[in-house]
Design a protein around this motif. Structure first.
Motif, PDB file in Angstrom:
ATOM      1  N   UNK A  22       0.887  -1.648   0.091  1.00  0.00           N
ATOM      2  CA  UNK A  22      -0.145   0.095  -0.126  1.00  0.00           C
ATOM      3  C   UNK A  22       1.280   1.350  -0.159  1.00  0.00           C
ATOM      4  N   UNK A  23      -0.064   2.264  -1.015  1.00  0.00           N
ATOM      5  CA  UNK A  23       0.841   3.621  -0.373  1.00  0.00           C
ATOM      6  C   UNK A  23       1.169   4.185   0.170  1.00  0.00           C
ATOM      7  N   UNK A  24       1.740   4.702   1.003  1.00  0.00           N
ATOM      8  CA  UNK A  24       1.310   6.077   1.937  1.00  0.00           C
ATOM      9  C   UNK A  24       0.715   7.280   2.315  1.00  0.00           C
ATOM     10  N   UNK A  25      -0.235   7.186   2.480  1.00  0.00           N
ATOM     11  CA  UNK A  25      -1.125   8.784   2.651  1.00  0.00           C
ATOM     12  C   UNK A  25       0.045   9.766   3.086  1.00  0.00           C
ATOM     13  N   UNK A  26       0.085  10.747   1.757  1.00  0.00           N
ATOM     14  CA  UNK A  26       0.875  11.377   2.225  1.00  0.00           C
ATOM     15  C   UNK A  26       0.709  12.491   3.973  1.00  0.00           C
ATOM     16  N   UNK A  27       2.510  12.777   3.956  1.00  0.00           N
ATOM     17  CA  UNK A  27       1.735  13.703   4.904  1.00  0.00           C
ATOM     18  C   UNK A  27       0.943  14.563   5.493  1.00  0.00           C
ATOM     19  N   UNK A  28       1.395  15.225   4.925  1.00  0.00           N
ATOM     20  CA  UNK A  28       0.074  17.017   4.282  1.00  0.00           C
ATOM     21  C   UNK A  28      -0.464  16.428   3.841  1.00  0.00           C
ATOM     22  N   UNK A  29      -1.597  15.818   3.921  1.00  0.00           N
ATOM     23  CA  UNK A  29      -2.674  14.875   4.325  1.00  0.00           C
ATOM     24  C   UNK A  29      -3.494  15.364   5.506  1.00  0.00           C
ATOM     25  N   UNK A  30      -2.458  14.858   6.137  1.00  0.00           N
ATOM     26  CA  UNK A  30      -2.568  14.791   8.169  1.00  0.00           C
ATOM     27  C   UNK A  30      -2.413  15.963   8.554  1.00  0.00           C
ATOM     28  N   UNK A  31      -1.338  16.784   8.249  1.00  0.00           N
ATOM     29  CA  UNK A  31      -1.049  17.898   8.321  1.00  0.00           C
ATOM     30  C   UNK A  31      -0.294  18.573   7.241  1.00  0.00           C
ATOM     31  N   UNK A  87      -8.589   7.208   7.517  1.00  0.00           N
ATOM     32  CA  UNK A  87      -9.104   7.498   5.734  1.00  0.00           C
ATOM     33  C   UNK A  87      -8.800   6.522   5.056  1.00  0.00           C
ATOM     34  N   UNK A  88      -8.865   5.514   5.322  1.00  0.00           N
ATOM     35  CA  UNK A  88      -9.618   3.658   4.750  1.00  0.00           C
ATOM     36  C   UNK A  88     -11.349   3.611   5.359  1.00  0.00           C
ATOM     37  N   UNK A  89     -10.969   3.579   6.025  1.00  0.00           N
ATOM     38  CA  UNK A  89     -12.506   3.455   6.878  1.00  0.00           C
ATOM     39  C   UNK A  89     -13.293   4.844   6.097  1.00  0.00           C
ATOM     40  N   UNK A  90     -13.336   5.955   6.173  1.00  0.00           N
ATOM     41  CA  UNK A  90     -13.835   7.228   5.583  1.00  0.00           C
ATOM     42  C   UNK A  90     -14.704   6.543   3.646  1.00  0.00           C
ATOM     43  N   UNK A  91     -13.356   6.103   3.235  1.00  0.00           N
ATOM     44  CA  UNK A  91     -13.868   5.829   1.924  1.00  0.00           C
ATOM     45  C   UNK A  91     -14.714   4.995   1.851  1.00  0.00           C
ATOM     46  N   UNK A 103      -8.561  12.441   0.129  1.00  0.00           N
ATOM     47  CA  UNK A 103      -7.594  12.259   0.957  1.00  0.00           C
ATOM     48  C   UNK A 103      -6.421  11.364   1.330  1.00  0.00           C
ATOM     49  N   UNK A 104      -6.442  10.097   0.897  1.00  0.00           N
ATOM     50  CA  UNK A 104      -5.375   9.124   0.357  1.00  0.00           C
ATOM     51  C   UNK A 104      -4.156   9.443  -0.229  1.00  0.00           C
ATOM     52  N   UNK A 105      -4.853  10.275  -1.284  1.00  0.00           N
ATOM     53  CA  UNK A 105      -3.457  10.595  -1.981  1.00  0.00           C
ATOM     54  C   UNK A 105      -3.676   9.973  -3.028  1.00  0.00           C
ATOM     55  N   UNK A 106      -4.777   9.543  -3.637  1.00  0.00           N
ATOM     56  CA  UNK A 106      -4.783   8.512  -5.050  1.00  0.00           C
ATOM     57  C   UNK A 106      -5.485   9.805  -5.927  1.00  0.00           C
ATOM     58  N   UNK A 107      -4.795  10.564  -6.290  1.00  0.00           N
ATOM     59  CA  UNK A 107      -5.331  12.265  -6.938  1.00  0.00           C
ATOM     60  C   UNK A 107      -5.592  11.248  -8.369  1.00  0.00           C
ATOM     61  N   UNK A 108      -4.835  10.411  -9.572  1.00  0.00           N
ATOM     62  CA  UNK A 108      -5.176  10.150 -10.576  1.00  0.00           C
ATOM     63  C   UNK A 108      -6.848   9.537 -10.344  1.00  0.00           C
ATOM     64  N   UNK A 109      -7.607   8.851  -9.281  1.00  0.00           N
ATOM     65  CA  UNK A 109      -8.755   8.299  -8.934  1.00  0.00           C
ATOM     66  C   UNK A 109      -9.825   9.263  -8.886  1.00  0.00           C
ATOM     67  N   UNK A 110      -8.724  10.382  -7.637  1.00  0.00           N
ATOM     68  CA  UNK A 110     -10.245  11.305  -7.668  1.00  0.00           C
ATOM     69  C   UNK A 110     -10.477  12.233  -9.058  1.00  0.00           C
ATOM     70  N   UNK A 111      -9.527  11.790  -9.757  1.00  0.00           N
ATOM     71  CA  UNK A 111      -9.295  13.222 -11.342  1.00  0.00           C
ATOM     72  C   UNK A 111     -10.604  11.826 -12.044  1.00  0.00           C
ATOM     73  N   UNK A 112      -9.922  10.822 -11.920  1.00  0.00           N
ATOM     74  CA  UNK A 112     -10.899  10.722 -13.391  1.00  0.00           C
ATOM     75  C   UNK A 112     -12.393  10.130 -12.250  1.00  0.00           C
ATOM     76  N   UNK A 113     -12.457   9.791 -10.450  1.00  0.00           N
ATOM     77  CA  UNK A 113     -14.562   9.609 -10.499  1.00  0.00           C
ATOM     78  C   UNK A 113     -15.301  11.600 -10.608  1.00  0.00           C
ATOM     79  N   UNK A 114     -14.176  12.579  -9.944  1.00  0.00           N
ATOM     80  CA  UNK A 114     -14.794  14.094 -10.325  1.00  0.00           C
ATOM     81  C   UNK A 114     -15.147  14.101 -12.086  1.00  0.00           C
ATOM     82  N   UNK A 115     -14.809  13.358 -13.048  1.00  0.00           N
ATOM     83  CA  UNK A 115     -14.740  13.749 -14.366  1.00  0.00           C
ATOM     84  C   UNK A 115     -16.188  12.915 -14.493  1.00  0.00           C
TER      85      UNK A 115
END
Length: 786
Positions: free
Chosen positions: A239-248, A551-555, A589-601
């Protein structure tokens, strides 16, 4: 040994100061030299091994101890001696005066350390590793408990060589062998993927472990922080770690990049050695050398919840501010979606008059009518409205109010709702507060209509960014409704759900979680798991889980709500698309920006087909698409998209509409990302001026724009001007949100960073310490529960 308390006639054990999986550490007196030392006694090898095997182990111990003792560096604990006593192997080390990093995190109740402290620790550990790796020595058990910070601020790594000794003897905390249950022995939170897989380990494994340590110091938790050891190991491996700046978000971007590089699964993708890592960290070392201003941690806009069907500006800080960074702004769920009605709004009358527009995007078109002041009604399946059982009617009052007075209150109530629909929340709040006072005088404090007016007054306060006052009013409405209507009545649950929302506004997400969970249980019990109100509450709970860092529970919960709404309502229903929109946010939030971009589109396309290209919800999904493009460093595309959105929103909603101003704000942010800081500063000033005039000087969105001005000034090197603006924002947030609110604390960090840039390091350090102290108190209070 325990009886004599003396080892080899020289080291007298005085006090046990530590215990772990491999043995105990004692404070001892070296009677030969008259100095105090630390003695680490490894667990007895016992009689289970053959004598020949034990001879090999003893020789291995001597060899590893000699290697560790040969290390001479200010960042390495000195080993004075080693040996065996009564079958127990021991090491004699310097006695350190300080706390290990695990203890420091415990002291802060798991709250992350201040950024200057993290950078200082990271630099010193990297320097020590650069030395030891140069000597051909790999630690293999780097974790917070093995790094000491002394009282003078220096940092030392402990237990070099111990990991390999443990491997041989059979109780290493980092053994890659598995127990009978298939779980790696010891705490797995800092193990590299190659350790987990039993592959050869070199110096790059230490770099991965250091990345885990820095991640925990920066966020308060390791990168894969699950209770199940196997899940942790799988996280390290897959699993890729969530970028720290997502939390802080206030962490420097360059520091986040370093941590993520260290946490690469493939050793070849990590920094080649600790020397290069040390050089990268030196650039970040405080004071005065952070690459860019720190970031404000923001509260997101309200998610769908039971509320009057009106289109609202976001309370507190807006969606485009969620996770934004200085010059690299990030995600949010966008403009607030219209909300369905409070089921108790005007409890005593039928809702028949259409509102300003349909609440598309949630559960259909909601209608409302005059707030009549007759008895509360319930609808029967085949008959007219009848008085709700057990509730008093106006006619039962000792002195019935004059019908004319009641009619005036109905008209004033409607005027308050109209003002809210127009976004004139200051006036709407005053109107509802005045009606609540008059209804209380005429009908009593627990009359449903009085409580409805309190509910509306609370919502206006929330929309004005005054969550503390809103919380008090919602609490009164919820308590009154529970007395009159019962704890499981939809109106009571609506008030309690709004209470949870403002708790979130106040940063009290643990308490909000408890309220949302209780409301969800009541809704599932009374109307079932698939009811729109139940799904709306689960939607909000999913979002709050994200604010708690789960974050994983939220997702997962957001996905579950989206699937259920698709099954119950259909895949193209506006409510379903709202949930898919939330899934996009969780992916961000999980740093999975390509998937987020696809979802929003996909959501934008579906909304355009269902609602039309110019519908606010369609534009909101396109807005979030632009946010994702920015996070993926496709700022030129994002800039073009936001220019289009500014034009479209200006035509549809006007130049001073909240959504238009948000699009303009993001346009300015992307100008900054492209290095066009003069233009970005001008845009920030324009947006701030409009917001100040329309929303007020202390409104959260105005403060976000004012802070963006400071960001631009900082990038242009105008730090004295930037400090004045940062300080103004910090003071305003303290005044509006409270001194211990996360946004107020992060603004103080902004101020401290600016002081660093001006060379005023002493003031900056003191301010950082003040913020850390308040944060620790807040963390303790939050964990103690409501």
């Amino acid at each position: 040994m325990a009886d004599t308390r003396l080892i080899q006639g020289r080291y007298r054990l005085l006090e046990r100061i530590g215990r772990g999986g491999m043995g105990e550490v004692w404070r001892a007196l070296d009677e030969s030299l008259g100095r105090q030392v630390a003695v680490k006694c490894l667990k007895p090898m016992g009689p289970r091994h053959e004598p020949s095997y034990l001879r090999v182990l003893r020789e291995r111990f001597r060899r590893e101890a000699r290697v560790a003792a040969a290390l001479q560096h200010r960042g390495i604990t000195v080993i004075h001696d080693f040996g065996e006593s009564d079958g127990v192997l021991f090491l004699v080390m310097e006695l350190l005066d300080g706390r290990n990093l695990s203890e420091l995190l415990e002291d802060t109740c798991g709250h992350p350390l201040a950024v200057p402290d993290i950078l200082e620790i990271a630099e010193q550990v990297a320097a020590a590793l650069a030395y030891t790796h140069g000597q051909g020595v790999v630690h293999r058990d780097l974790k917070p408990a093995n790094v000491m910070r002394l009282t003078d601020g220096s940092v030392k790594i402990c237990d070099f060589g111990i990991a390999r000794l443990g491997d041989s003897i059979g109780y290493s905390s980092v053994s890659s062998r598995l127990t009978g249950t298939g779980i790696a022995m010891g705490t797995p939170h800092y193990m590299s993927p190659e350790q987990i897989g039993g592959a050869p380990v070199d110096h790059r494994s230490d770099l991965y472990s250091l990345g885990c340590v820095l991640y925990e110091l920066a966020t308060g938790a390791p990168p894969f922080d699950m209770d199940d050891a196997w899940a942790v190991l799988v996280g390290h491996r897959d699993t890729a770690p969530v970028p720290p700046r997502t939390h802080r978000p206030e962490l420097p971007e360059a520091f986040e990049r370093i941590v993520l590089d260290l946490l690469a699964k493939d050793p070849e993708e990590r920094p080649p050695d600790a020397a290069e890592l040390h050089a990268r960290l030196l650039v970040l070392e405080p004071p005065g050398r952070l690459a860019r201003p720190v970031t404000v941690h923001r509260t997101p806009p309200r998610l769908p919840s039971v509320r009057a069907s009106v289109r609202l500006p976001e309370p507190r800080l807006p969606g485009w501010a969620r996770n934004m960074t200085t010059g690299s702004k990030a995600t949010g769920p966008g403009p607030r979606t219209p909300l369905p009605p409070d089921p108790a709004a005007a409890l005593t009358g039928a809702w028949t008059e259409g509102l300003a527009g349909p609440a598309v995007g949630l559960t259909g078109v909601w209608t409302a009518g005059p707030a009549g002041l007759t008895a509360p009604v319930q609808r029967t399946a085949s008959g007219p409205a009848v008085p709700a059982a057990g509730l008093p009617t106006v006619r039962e009052a000792a002195v019935p109010p004059a019908p004319e007075a009641l009619a005036v209150l109905v008209a004033r109530h409607q005027e308050g709702l109209r003002l809210g629909r127009l976004g004139r929340w200051e006036e709407a709040g005053r109107a509802h507060a005045a009606v609540a006072a008059d209804r209380e005088r005429l009908l009593g404090p627990d009359h449903p209509d009085t409580l409805t007016s309190r509910y509306e007054a609370a919502f206006a306060l929330s929309a004005l960014g005054r969550p503390g006052e809103a919380l008090r009013e919602y609490a009164r409405a919820a308590a009154g409704r529970e007395r009159v209507l019962g704890p499981d009545h939809p109106a009571t649950l609506a008030a309690r759900q709004e209470t949870a929302y403002v708790l979130g506004q106040l940063g009290r997400h643990f308490e909000a979680h408890d309220v949302y969970a209780a409301v969800l249980a009541a809704r599932e019990r009374t109307v079932g798991p698939d009811h729109p109100d139940t799904l709306r509450c689960r939607h909000n709970l999913a979002f709050n889980l994200g604010r708690l860092g789960r974050l994983e529970e939220s997702y997962r919960m957001a996905c579950e709500v989206a699937v259920t709404r698709s099954r119950v309502l259909g895949p193209a229903h506006p409510d379903t698309l709202v949930s898919r929109y939330e899934v996009g946010y969780a992916l961000g939030q999980l740093g999975r920006w390509p998937e987020a971009l696809q979802t929003y589109r996909e959501v934008a396309v579906a909304r355009q087909r269902v609602l039309g290209a110019g519908h606010p919800d369609t534009l909101a999904a396109r807005y979030e698409t632009g946010i994702c493009l920015g996070r993926l460093q496709r700022s030129a595309e994002a800039l073009r998209l936001f220019r289009e959105l500014v034009d479209e929103r200006t035509r549809a909603q006007g130049p001073e509409d909240a959504d238009t101003l948000r699009a303009r704000h993001c346009l300015g942010v992307n100008l900054g990302r492209l290095g066009r800081w003069e233009e970005a500063l001008a845009e920030a000033r324009d947006v701030c001026a409009v917001r100040e005039r329309v929303l007020g000087r202390d409104h959260p969105e105005t403060l976000v724009s004012r802070r963006e001005i400071a960001v631009g000034l900082g990038w242009l090197g105008r730090w004295t001007e930037a400090l004045a603006v940062y300080r103004d924002v910090a003071q305003a947030r303290q005044r509006v949100l409270g001194a211990d609110h996360p946004d107020a604390l992060t603004s103080r960090n902004d101020e401290a960073h600016c002081l660093e840039q001006l060379g005023r390091s002493t003031e900056a350090v003191e301010l950082y310490r003040q913020v850390a102290a308040v944060s620790r108190v807040r963390a303790t209070r939050s964990r103690s529960g409501p």
